[in-house]
Design an enzyme around this catalytic site. Structure first.
Site, mmCIF file in Angstrom:
data_model
loop_
_atom_site.group_PDB
_atom_site.id
_atom_site.type_symbol
_atom_site.label_atom_id
_atom_site.label_comp_id
_atom_site.label_asym_id
_atom_site.label_seq_id
_atom_site.Cartn_x
_atom_site.Cartn_y
_atom_site.Cartn_z
ATOM 1 N N THR A 545 -11.401 -8.072 -7.706
ATOM 2 C CA THR A 545 -12.333 -7.912 -6.596
ATOM 3 C C THR A 545 -11.584 -8.130 -5.291
ATOM 4 O OG1 THR A 545 -12.845 -10.261 -6.288
ATOM 5 C CG2 THR A 545 -14.040 -9.102 -8.021
ATOM 6 N N LYS A 569 -6.500 -10.610 -2.870
ATOM 7 C CA LYS A 569 -5.585 -11.349 -1.993
ATOM 8 C C LYS A 569 -6.188 -12.632 -1.434
ATOM 9 C CE LYS A 569 -4.744 -7.395 0.485
ATOM 10 N NZ LYS A 569 -4.809 -6.257 -0.399
ATOM 11 N N VAL A 599 0.658 -7.864 -3.141
ATOM 12 C CA VAL A 599 1.556 -7.347 -2.109
ATOM 13 C C VAL A 599 2.253 -6.125 -2.679
ATOM 14 C CG1 VAL A 599 3.465 -7.855 -0.574
ATOM 15 C CG2 VAL A 599 1.978 -9.699 -1.320
ATOM 16 N N LEU A 603 4.552 -2.354 -6.825
ATOM 17 C CA LEU A 603 5.992 -2.502 -6.576
ATOM 18 C C LEU A 603 6.476 -3.870 -7.069
ATOM 19 C CD1 LEU A 603 6.280 -1.038 -2.961
ATOM 20 C CD2 LEU A 603 6.701 0.105 -5.145
ATOM 21 N N LYS A 672 -0.977 -10.397 3.258
ATOM 22 C CA LYS A 672 0.219 -10.128 2.443
ATOM 23 C C LYS A 672 1.400 -10.976 2.900
ATOM 24 C CE LYS A 672 -1.353 -5.494 1.482
ATOM 25 N NZ LYS A 672 -1.180 -4.069 1.726
#
Ligand code: ASP
Ligand code: MG
Length: 814
Positions: A545, A569, A599, A603, A672
């Protein structure tokens, strides 16, 4: 009984739904330190109206029995023992309490011991042993309630003889209705008070004290729970639940996440010392769960005993009796056999060998005395013989014959001298009587051959939006590969209002439809308390979420034994106080928290950073373009486009947050940045980041609709900025960065900067993220990680990668 104090059905229901029962045994209350630990457990793991049932502190019951014995022997031994008991009990009071509370408790204690002295001196009659024994439990209940009050909780103690009515018998028979009524009347009017109730004792209709048998407090706890119809009773022990074998005899035992009623009862029947056999008697098996949990290591696994018949049959516990009481009876003596059929005590196993005209009965050693008396008085006692030198090993688990473990058990025992191999009547254990005494070597060998089983992980998916759906799809495709590592199942899917829960694992094909049909409204905090009942070795909550409300529950998730994988986050970038709380609880309960996708989506940024740091490198700075949305906006922007049109376009395509100001104000970016900085051990908070927002002050607070209408007010300043940059052969880009200097000072910054036109950062594919990392080792030329920083597929892939990491971490712990 007057109508005045009658408890209404609604009150009784409130008790049933809000109260849980906890039980603490004598060794959990052995000294002041232990009492404080119990008080702390109650602060952290009990609700404000919960009940604790307690045994007598330490070995008080044994000490009382010793005093009673000594009194019969004459001499002054009894006085000496009584002095010791008084010092012990009053020492607890002075160690734990002070002021008025200490004075009050001390006064009561002195009165009690004065009575004991008069009894010793023959000046007062205390006729029955149970009345003397009851003091042990009374003292501990009184003291624990006082300690909780001292710590600011509302608490009181209850003497079980005030409500628990029973008829005297070797196993006292509880009169359920009046006991329930009396207990409810005492408890129901006081929600918000923790009651501490004496275990072990009850009273008969004439008011005499009764005891429920040695170690009877487990039974008291489930009795109290059943009378109030509660959903959970937690038995706090100094071991972590029920193990695959007796940890005192066998190495590398594993603690079991769940047992069902039949398995637990069968274990108790076979004489395993885990729980008092009567513990299960009063329980409403469809409603109640018994949790057996360690009070020394609260983070350890607990064993839940409940209605789990539907789980895969598995051999779970190896139990044994090194010396079994075996009797051989002549089959020809019909009268004797008939008498045995009437015997109240059921044997552990019983079989006939028609060829030798013999019947065999195996019992627990505890019953030998009784049996010898019984056989001596039975008809044809000369046809019974006790034979020595036999032992018992059994493998317990539902539908034992169907399990792989059973096949192994049978094969391994083939090498031993087996007198008899059979099953319990209900098929929940395989029992072997061995013609040899049992040594721990054999047990250890059997155990290690039996229990190399695959562990299980239950997954709760919170959030069923883009990422949730995508991950479920991915997981469903890859299930076979994952299941080679561990038995991983999704046990629940929920959004903010509804939950679909199924402990045996939800069916993932067509889950959307099932969700519509089967999901029910739920309350997150209740779910968190309930979830540890799922029959898995490990549990993980996947936070897919973007909700701060979910992030705020992380401490509870950890404290209730769950790991967390997050794409959200909000926790990693929470304000310092919440962030610190989450980390503290996570460490205390030794749970994993993985958030690789918060973040740069999929990646492998966190992995690279952690790997460098674990190998001895130090991160000096990280800068770049961390926002896919802003990257897309700026890479597409030039003198021919209007910035505001791009903003609207990004919103339409779902590239931006629903309110584009989340991106434009750089809040999402700061999140981030905080996560990255904290990842490398820097303490950074919102206020430490220098920000230049793209949203001018006057547009910040207005409603979204109005903002969208006035969005072209963004254009003028950014156009100017662009023109100025262009004149110097630069382009504006939104950059984020932080760096650490030699003194470990952190500088963190987010805002528009001018970049030379030819620079790598000025030439990304719209939407691409780039992270430029300088470290001690990468000091001349940076390490660069770039690629798509958003998108449901790469994010779901990143979540999957976190799951993989979690599985390897769990495997390494074994
Ligand atoms: N105090 C009692 C006993 O020692 C009851 C209990 O501990 O459960 O047997
Ligand atoms: Mg005990």
């Amino acid at each position: 009984m007057t109508a005045m104090n009658a408890v209404s059905p609604a009150q009784a229901e409130a008790v049933a739904n809000n109260v849980q029962v906890h039980k603490f045994g004598g060794s959990s209350l052995a000294d002041a330190f232990c009492y404080r630990r119990v008080a702390r457990i109650l602060t952290e793991f009990s609700g404000a109206s919960d009940i604790a049932v307690v045994s007598a502190a330490g070995d008080t019951t044994n000490r009382i029995l010793a005093i009673i014995d000594a009194k019969q022997q004459q001499g002054d031994a009894a006085t000496i023992l009584l002095d010791q008991l008084e010092r012990y009990q009053q020492g607890l009071i002075t160690d734990l309490l002070s002021g008025d509370l200490a004075q009050q408790l001390m006064q009561w204690s002195q009165q009690d011991f004065a009575r004991w002295r008069r009894w010793l001196a023959g000046e007062e009659t205390i006729e029955r042993k149970p009345e003397l024994l009851a003091y042990g439990e009374l003292w501990s209940a009184r003291l624990l309630a006082a300690l909780l009050r001292k710590q600011g909780m509302r608490a009181d103690h209850i003497d079980a003889r005030d409500f628990l009515l029973a008829d005297d018998a070797p196993e006292p028979l509880i009169r359920v209705q009046p006991s329930r009524q009396a207990l409810l009347e005492r408890v129901a009017p006081h929600p918000g008070t923790r009651f501490i109730i004496t275990g072990f004792i009850a009273r008969d209709p004439e008011g005499h004290s009764l005891i429920l048998g040695r170690n009877g407090s487990d039974y008291s706890a489930t009795l109290v729970g059943s009378l109030l119809d509660v959903k959970q009773v937690t038995i706090w022990k100094d071991v972590a639940g029920v193990y695959s074998a007796d940890p005192r005899k066998v190495e590398r035992v594993v603690s079991l996440p769940s047992l069902d009623w039949h398995e637990a009862e069968e274990l108790a029947r076979l004489g395993s010392p885990v729980l008092h056999p009567r513990t299960f008697q009063p329980v409403d098996r469809e409603r109640m769960i018994i949790s057996v949990r360690s009070s020394l290591k609260v983070e350890n696994q607990q064993t839940r005993i409940g209605q789990y018949e539907n789980t895969e049959p598995r051999g779970k516990v190896l139990t044994s009796l090194a010396d079994v009481a075996l009797f051989r009876v002549e089959l020809a003596d019909k009268a004797l056999i008939d008498a045995i059929n009437e015997l109240e005590l059921t044997p552990l196993v019983r079989w006939t060998e028609p060829e030798n005209q013999h019947e065999y009965l195996a019992f627990h050693q505890n019953h030998v005395e009784f049996l010898n008396r019984w056989f001596a008085a039975a008809p044809g006692s000369e046809h019974v013989q006790q034979i020595h030198g036999y032992s018992l090993v059994a493998l317990v688990g539902n539908r034992i014959q169907e399990t792989d473990e059973f096949a192994t058990f049978k094969r391994q025992l083939g090498e031993q001298r087996v007198k008899r191999f059979g099953f319990s009547p209900d098929g929940n254990s395989a029992i072997a009587i061995l013609e040899q005494t049992l040594d721990n070597r054999l047990l250890n060998r059997l155990h290690s051959q039996l229990f190399t089983y695959r562990r299980s992980l239950g997954v709760l998916v919170v959030g069923r939006g883009n990422i949730g759906s995508e991950w479920l799809k991915l997981f469903n495709q890859q299930r076979d590969r994952i299941n080679q590592m561990m038995d991983v199942r999704v046990i629940g899917i929920c959004n903010s209002t509804r939950l679909w829960l199924d402990y045996s694992g939800v069916e993932l094909n067509g889950w959307q439809d099932s969700f519509e049909r089967l999901a029910r409204p739920y309350v997150m905090s209740e779910l968190i308390r309930e979830l540890p009942n799922a029959p898995y070795d490990e549990l993980v909550m996947m936070d897919l979420t973007d909700a701060i409300a979910v992030a705020q529950q992380y401490p509870s998730f950890f404290a209730n034994g769950m790991h967390i994988i997050a794409a959200n986050k909000r926790a990693g970038s929470a304000d310092e106080p919440l962030y610190r709380e989450i980390r503290t609880i996570q460490r205390e309960y030794k749970r994993e928290w993985l958030y690789n996708t918060t973040v740069g989506a999929g990646l492998p940024l966190n992995y690279a950073i952690n790997d460098l740091r674990n190998s001895g490198d130090e991160i000096r700075s990280i800068s770049g373009i961390f926002s896919g949305t802003l990257s897309w906006l700026f890479e597409n922007f030039n003198e021919t486009t209007k910035f505001s049109d791009l903003v609207l376009e990004a919103k339409k395509r779902g590239y931006s947050e629903p309110d584009p100001r989340e991106d434009l104000s750089c809040r999402d970016l700061i999140r981030k940045l905080l996560i990255l900085a904290r990842e490398i051990g820097l303490s950074l908070d919102w206020k430490d980041v220098e920000v230049t927002s793209l949203v001018p002050e006057h547009l910040q607070q207005i409603p979204l609709a109005e903002f969208l209408q006035r969005v072209d007010e963004l254009d003028e300043p950014i156009q100017q900025r662009y023109a100025k940059a262009k004149a110097a052969e630069n382009v504006p880009r939104l950059l984020a960065s932080f760096s650490v200097d030699e003194n470990n000072r952190v500088r963190a910054k987010v805002g528009v900067e001018d970049i030379p036109e030819g620079d790598m950062l000025a030439n990304l594919i719209p939407g691409e993220n780039i992270f430029v990392i300088y470290t001690d080792w990468y000091s001349e030329m940076p390490l660069v990680i770039s690629g798509p920083g958003a998108g449901k597929q790469v994010t779901a892939g990143g979540v999957q990668s976190d799951l993989n990491q979690l599985l390897s971490k769990l495997a390494a712990q074994q």
